[in-house]
Write a protein that holds these residues in place. Structure first.
Motif, short mmCIF file in Angstrom:
data_model
loop_
_atom_site.label_atom_id
_atom_site.label_comp_id
_atom_site.label_asym_id
_atom_site.label_seq_id
_atom_site.Cartn_x
_atom_site.Cartn_y
_atom_site.Cartn_z
N TYR A 186 21.85 63.60 11.72
CA TYR A 186 20.43 63.88 11.70
C TYR A 186 19.66 62.94 12.60
CZ TYR A 186 18.95 59.88 8.93
OH TYR A 186 18.67 58.62 8.50
N GLN A 187 18.51 63.43 13.04
CA GLN A 187 17.61 62.61 13.82
C GLN A 187 16.23 62.74 13.23
OE1 GLN A 187 16.67 64.02 17.68
NE2 GLN A 187 15.42 62.27 18.19
N LYS A 188 15.56 61.62 13.05
CA LYS A 188 14.21 61.65 12.52
C LYS A 188 13.23 61.88 13.65
CE LYS A 188 10.90 60.00 9.47
NZ LYS A 188 10.66 59.41 8.21
N THR A 189 12.28 62.78 13.42
CA THR A 189 11.23 63.01 14.40
C THR A 189 9.90 63.04 13.66
OG1 THR A 189 11.43 65.40 14.12
CG2 THR A 189 12.72 64.40 15.88
N LEU A 194 15.84 67.82 6.38
CA LEU A 194 15.08 68.77 7.18
C LEU A 194 13.60 68.77 6.80
CD1 LEU A 194 17.65 71.72 7.23
CD2 LEU A 194 17.09 70.15 9.09
N LYS A 195 13.33 68.61 5.51
CA LYS A 195 11.95 68.54 5.04
C LYS A 195 11.23 67.34 5.64
CE LYS A 195 9.18 68.34 0.79
NZ LYS A 195 9.23 68.27 -0.69
N HIS A 204 14.04 65.44 10.07
CA HIS A 204 15.25 64.94 10.71
C HIS A 204 15.97 66.10 11.38
CE1 HIS A 204 15.20 60.92 8.97
NE2 HIS A 204 14.94 61.45 7.79
N LYS A 205 16.61 65.83 12.49
CA LYS A 205 17.49 66.81 13.09
C LYS A 205 18.87 66.61 12.48
CE LYS A 205 15.19 67.22 17.57
NZ LYS A 205 15.35 67.03 19.03
N VAL A 206 19.48 67.73 12.08
CA VAL A 206 20.76 67.64 11.39
C VAL A 206 21.80 68.50 12.09
CG1 VAL A 206 21.94 68.04 9.20
CG2 VAL A 206 19.54 67.31 9.21
N LEU A 207 23.01 67.98 12.18
CA LEU A 207 24.10 68.75 12.78
C LEU A 207 25.35 68.57 11.93
CD1 LEU A 207 24.42 70.44 15.43
CD2 LEU A 207 25.61 68.47 16.38
N LEU A 208 25.95 69.67 11.51
CA LEU A 208 27.18 69.63 10.74
C LEU A 208 28.36 69.54 11.71
CD1 LEU A 208 28.80 70.05 8.08
CD2 LEU A 208 28.68 72.50 8.56
N VAL A 209 29.27 68.63 11.45
CA VAL A 209 30.46 68.46 12.29
C VAL A 209 31.69 68.59 11.40
CG1 VAL A 209 31.68 66.98 13.90
CG2 VAL A 209 29.19 66.86 13.76
N SER A 210 32.55 69.56 11.68
CA SER A 210 33.69 69.81 10.81
C SER A 210 34.94 70.13 11.62
CB SER A 210 33.37 70.99 9.89
OG SER A 210 34.50 71.36 9.12
N LEU A 216 19.02 57.13 0.18
CA LEU A 216 17.80 57.88 0.50
C LEU A 216 16.74 56.98 1.11
CD1 LEU A 216 17.43 60.30 -2.55
CD2 LEU A 216 18.34 60.78 -0.27
N LYS A 217 16.64 55.77 0.61
CA LYS A 217 15.65 54.82 1.13
C LYS A 217 15.92 54.47 2.58
CE LYS A 217 13.52 50.33 0.09
NZ LYS A 217 13.54 49.16 -0.80
N LYS A 218 17.20 54.45 2.95
CA LYS A 218 17.57 54.11 4.32
C LYS A 218 17.36 55.26 5.30
CE LYS A 218 21.02 50.56 3.35
NZ LYS A 218 22.44 50.14 3.51
N VAL A 219 17.61 56.47 4.84
CA VAL A 219 17.62 57.59 5.79
C VAL A 219 16.38 58.47 5.79
CG1 VAL A 219 20.12 57.67 5.71
CG2 VAL A 219 18.81 59.20 4.23
N LEU A 220 15.56 58.40 4.77
CA LEU A 220 14.37 59.26 4.74
C LEU A 220 13.13 58.53 5.24
CD1 LEU A 220 14.83 61.13 1.34
CD2 LEU A 220 15.33 61.93 3.66
#
Length: 251
Positions: free
Chosen positions: A3-6, A125-126, A129-135, A247-251
């Protein structure tokens, strides 16, 4: 999940991490489902063609499925049922169909451990953040997961140029544990690898994330998995992706 925060910025204006990946379904569950599908497919085709060979045990198949993708099926056929080698494509097709059916059944179970990853995805997403699933799973199977888990509104899978995930087809030569899948994800998000956070639940995924120079949060489903995931190199291990500290770190 990458994810990327914008948009919004924290008051301290420190750069925020970008998230790269977390399997929606814990890897041990994927292995068990795939092993069951392969076992059933081998038994069905053995009976269909009246062949004689000893079907591999579920535990033997679990050991053989080291990559978690249906691409290991040919390898399994060679090892356990070479009599079906000329019918490998049929084994693979039947396995995939059984796999999809089992996956659908499992994900309708309220106890199936996928909920924290889905809720985290929604929160990311709310919060722009930009999110990309890698599998390491095949692209077509990832599309099935997205539909089964009703995530189409969050992860576009129908338009190839806009899909928000990478699958085995995108990095066949160097899948996890190579860092390439995550480096490709960071490149697609147009962010530095060092600004990414990886959410994982497997040894290969953790090693791939750390190899790419990213911060890795590992999801443990059982107490005994905690130290093991830590030993693989994870920066943090949690029992829920909704853990307040994370959550505190990434949101």
């Amino acid at each position: 999940m990458t994810y990327q925060k914008t948009g919004k910025k924290k008051k301290n204006n420190k750069s925020q991490p970008q998230i790269v990946n977390e399997e929606f379904i814990p890897i041990d569950q994927i292995f068990k489902i795939l092993a069951t599908a392969v076992q059933q497919a081998l038994i069905e085709l053995k009976e269909k063609y009246n062949l004689t060979f000893n079907e591999p045990s579920h535990s033997a198949l679990l050991t053989s499925i080291h990559g978690g993708t249906v691409d290991v099926i040919k390898e399994i056929v060679i090892t356990f049922s070479p009599e079906l080698l000329d019918k490998c494509s049929e084994v693979k097709e039947r396995c995939i169909n059984i796999y999809k059916q089992l996956l659908n059944q499992k994900t309708n179970d309220d106890n199936f451990p996928i909920h924290s990853s889905i809720e985290l995805l929604k929160l990311l997403l709310k919060n722009n953040h930009k999110v990309l699933l890698v599998s390491n799973q095949l692209v077509d199977l990832i599309k099935d997961y997205i539909k089964v888990l009703k995530l189409e509104e969050y992860i576009c899978s129908d338009k190839e140029d806009k899909r928000l995930f990478l699958g085995y087809d995108d990095f066949k030569e160097t899948p996890k544990p190579f860092p390439d899948p995550y480096l490709k994800a960071a490149n697609l998000l147009n962010v530095k690898a060092s600004n990414c956070v990886v959410f994982e639940d497997s040894e290969n995924g953790i090693k791939a994330g750390k190899g790419a120079g990213m911060y890795v949060v590992a999801l443990a489903c059982k107490e005994e998995e905690f130290e093991k995931l830590k030993s693989f190199g994870a920066d943090e291990v949690v029992f829920s992706l909704l853990d307040a500290t994370i959550l505190k770190k990434v949101l």
